[in-house]
Structure formats: C-alpha cells, structure tokens
Design a protein around this motif. Structure first.
Motif, short mmCIF file in Angstrom:
data_model
loop_
_atom_site.label_atom_id
_atom_site.label_comp_id
_atom_site.label_asym_id
_atom_site.label_seq_id
_atom_site.Cartn_x
_atom_site.Cartn_y
_atom_site.Cartn_z
N PRO A 9 -17.53 -0.65 -30.40
CA PRO A 9 -16.32 0.50 -29.59
C PRO A 9 -15.11 -0.55 -29.59
N THR A 10 -14.07 0.02 -29.77
CA THR A 10 -12.65 -0.57 -29.77
C THR A 10 -12.40 -0.87 -28.13
N VAL A 11 -11.41 -1.59 -27.82
CA VAL A 11 -11.13 -1.97 -26.55
C VAL A 11 -10.79 -0.71 -25.80
N ALA A 12 -10.20 0.19 -26.13
CA ALA A 12 -9.62 1.39 -25.60
C ALA A 12 -11.04 2.18 -25.47
N GLU A 13 -11.99 2.12 -26.27
CA GLU A 13 -13.20 3.08 -25.90
C GLU A 13 -14.06 2.24 -24.78
N ALA A 14 -13.96 0.78 -24.96
CA ALA A 14 -14.62 0.15 -23.87
C ALA A 14 -13.86 0.40 -22.38
N ASP A 15 -12.67 0.40 -22.62
CA ASP A 15 -11.95 0.68 -21.18
C ASP A 15 -12.24 2.35 -20.84
N ALA A 16 -12.14 3.06 -21.66
CA ALA A 16 -12.64 4.40 -21.13
C ALA A 16 -13.94 4.62 -20.73
N HIS A 17 -14.91 3.63 -21.35
CA HIS A 17 -16.21 4.16 -20.72
C HIS A 17 -16.79 3.07 -19.79
N ALA A 18 -15.90 2.26 -19.36
CA ALA A 18 -16.17 1.11 -18.16
C ALA A 18 -14.96 0.76 -17.23
N SER A 88 6.65 -11.39 -5.24
CA SER A 88 5.42 -10.93 -4.71
C SER A 88 5.47 -9.48 -4.75
N LEU A 89 6.49 -8.71 -4.50
CA LEU A 89 6.61 -7.36 -4.65
C LEU A 89 6.55 -6.83 -6.17
N THR A 90 7.11 -7.61 -6.96
CA THR A 90 6.84 -7.27 -8.45
C THR A 90 5.43 -7.61 -9.00
N MET A 91 4.67 -8.54 -8.36
CA MET A 91 3.36 -8.74 -8.52
C MET A 91 2.42 -7.58 -8.00
N VAL A 92 2.69 -7.13 -6.71
CA VAL A 92 1.95 -5.92 -6.35
C VAL A 92 2.22 -4.68 -7.30
N LEU A 93 3.31 -4.40 -7.86
CA LEU A 93 3.63 -3.44 -8.70
C LEU A 93 2.75 -3.56 -9.84
N ALA A 94 2.65 -4.89 -10.54
CA ALA A 94 2.01 -5.02 -11.52
C ALA A 94 0.35 -4.70 -11.49
N VAL A 95 0.06 -5.22 -10.55
CA VAL A 95 -1.50 -4.84 -10.16
C VAL A 95 -1.82 -3.27 -10.08
N SER A 96 -0.72 -2.60 -9.40
CA SER A 96 -0.78 -1.10 -9.21
C SER A 96 -0.64 -0.74 -10.75
N ALA A 97 0.09 -1.04 -11.47
CA ALA A 97 0.41 -0.54 -12.67
C ALA A 97 -0.76 -0.61 -13.67
N ILE A 98 -1.48 -1.55 -13.82
CA ILE A 98 -2.87 -1.68 -14.59
C ILE A 98 -3.74 -1.09 -13.81
N GLU A 99 -4.10 -0.70 -12.57
CA GLU A 99 -5.11 0.01 -12.05
C GLU A 99 -4.68 1.62 -12.25
N ARG A 100 -3.60 2.00 -12.67
CA ARG A 100 -3.25 3.37 -13.12
C ARG A 100 -3.45 3.53 -14.55
N GLY A 101 -3.60 2.36 -15.36
CA GLY A 101 -3.68 2.32 -16.46
C GLY A 101 -2.23 2.32 -17.25
N GLU A 179 -7.77 -1.76 -18.84
CA GLU A 179 -7.74 -1.23 -17.42
C GLU A 179 -8.90 -1.70 -16.79
N HIS A 180 -10.10 -1.69 -17.35
CA HIS A 180 -11.29 -2.20 -16.55
C HIS A 180 -11.31 -3.71 -16.27
N VAL A 185 -5.78 -9.33 -13.34
CA VAL A 185 -4.31 -9.29 -13.01
C VAL A 185 -4.45 -9.48 -11.48
N GLU A 186 -5.45 -8.88 -10.64
CA GLU A 186 -5.40 -8.98 -9.37
C GLU A 186 -5.70 -10.29 -8.88
#
Length: 210
Positions: A9-18, A88-101, A179-180, A185-186
């Motif tokens: 599986p590609t990284v994207a497929e692994a990301d989608a299934h995990a 610290s604020l931009t770091m929180v936004l970075a974590v939030s962004a990857i959690e949303r994909g 994303e998984h 990042v966290e």
C-alpha cells in the motif's frame, strides 16, 4: 515455485486505512510509548532547568562587573518573549491541521513556528552580543556565568526544537508524515510548549524580579 507478488500500500492508502494506528502502541497508562517517553524526558528537563534557575538565584547579585539591572532591555526582551509565545499558537494550529488531514496548512504553521522560534534565537544572540560589548562576559562574575548558562541552555533547546520542526516539514513534503502519524507532530508540540513555558518562568525570574 515463485511466490505471488504482493502489492504494497502507498502512504496515502495506509493513511486512509489506519486513522488511529498509533493506538496500537498505547501503554497501560493509555498514553502511547512515544508520548510517554516525551513526558519522561520533559520531567528530566524540569530537573535540569530547576537546577539552573536555583543556581542563578544564588548568584544573581554580582560581586563585580555590571548587574542585570544595568544591562537588561526589558521592552526588547518582552517583545522577543511575545514572539516565542505566539509560536505556541502556531504549533497548536499545526497539530490541528494534520489531525484534519490538511497537510498544506500543517506545513505552513510548522514553518511559521520555526520562523518565530528563529526570530527569538536571533534576538537572544543580539542581546548576548550587546551584553558582551557592555562588559558582561561569561567569566566576568558569578552572575554572568549563571545568567549565560541558564538563558543559553534555553536557547539551545529552542534551536533543537526548530530543527525538529524543519525535519517535520521535510518529512511532510516527502509524503512520510501521513495523517495517522499526527502524534509525531503532537509530541514535537509538547516539547515546543514546554520550551515556551520554561521561558515564561526564566523571563519572570531573571528579567522582571529585582
């Protein structure tokens, strides 16, 4: 007989299934091994900075050479401290962004965090240079040694954090931070927030308390 080829599986497929793959590594505490290791590391860092701050408090009154009150530029250091806190604020936004994909925004926020951290370090280097020109070298007095050791160690920690942020951006660009794996990042975010909190304490004790 030749074995049948198995499609990887590609990284994207692994990301989608995990989407919650990191949960497989959870400990009995409910925290993943990686995050638990970071918390233990930060606990040891508390001891390190506790020792450095205690040493500074013991030697804060110089027997010779200029004192902090003679040299500190509180408005300048306040501004650089504000820059670091905003990271610290931009770091929180970075974590939030990857959690949303949203990898694009994550890279933007990680880059912004690294840029803000670099601005703080540049300000610290400028401050050290100005102090040296005013006659406060590392060996000038017990105060200067304690001051440069404490704030210098913190600056090194910020620099290490910047390197970790840049590595995360490079991994994301190469598609190796799906994303998984948002916990990566966290965990870096935990380190970054710790560095910011420690600076609030250092700034209050060193610069604001007479």
């Amino acid at each position: 007989m030749a074995e049948p080829l198995t499609a990887h599986p590609t990284v994207a497929e692994a990301d989608a299934h995990a989407p919650v793959a990191h949960i497989e590594h959870d400990t009995n505490t409910g925290i993943s091994n990686t995050k638990l290791a970071m918390w233990l590391f930060l606990a040891s860092e508390c001891l390190l900075f506790g020792g450095l701050i205690s040493t500074y408090l013991l030697y804060k009154n110089p027997l010779e050479g200029p004192s902090g009150a003679d040299l500190f530029d509180i408005p300048f250091t306040s501004a650089s401290s504000f820059v670091l806190l905003m990271s610290s604020l931009t770091m929180v936004l970075a974590v939030s962004a990857i959690e949303r994909g949203d990898h694009h925004r994550m890279r933007i926020w990680l880059g912004s965090t690294a840029l803000l951290g670099s601005t703080f370090v540049a300000g610290q280097i400028y401050e050290f240079t100005a102090f040296y020109r005013e006659g406060l070298g590392f060996t000038t007095s017990r105060f200067s040694s304690a001051f440069y050791t404490l704030t210098g160690f913190h600056g090194v920690h910020v620099t290490v954090g910047i390197i970790m942020l840049v590595v995360l951006v490079m991994l994301s660009i190469r598609g190796r931070l799906p994303e998984h794996r948002s916990e990566t990042v966290e965990v870096v975010g935990l380190y970054w927030h710790f560095v910011d909190i420690v600076w609030i304490l250092i700034f209050a004790i060193v610069y604001l308390i007479p």
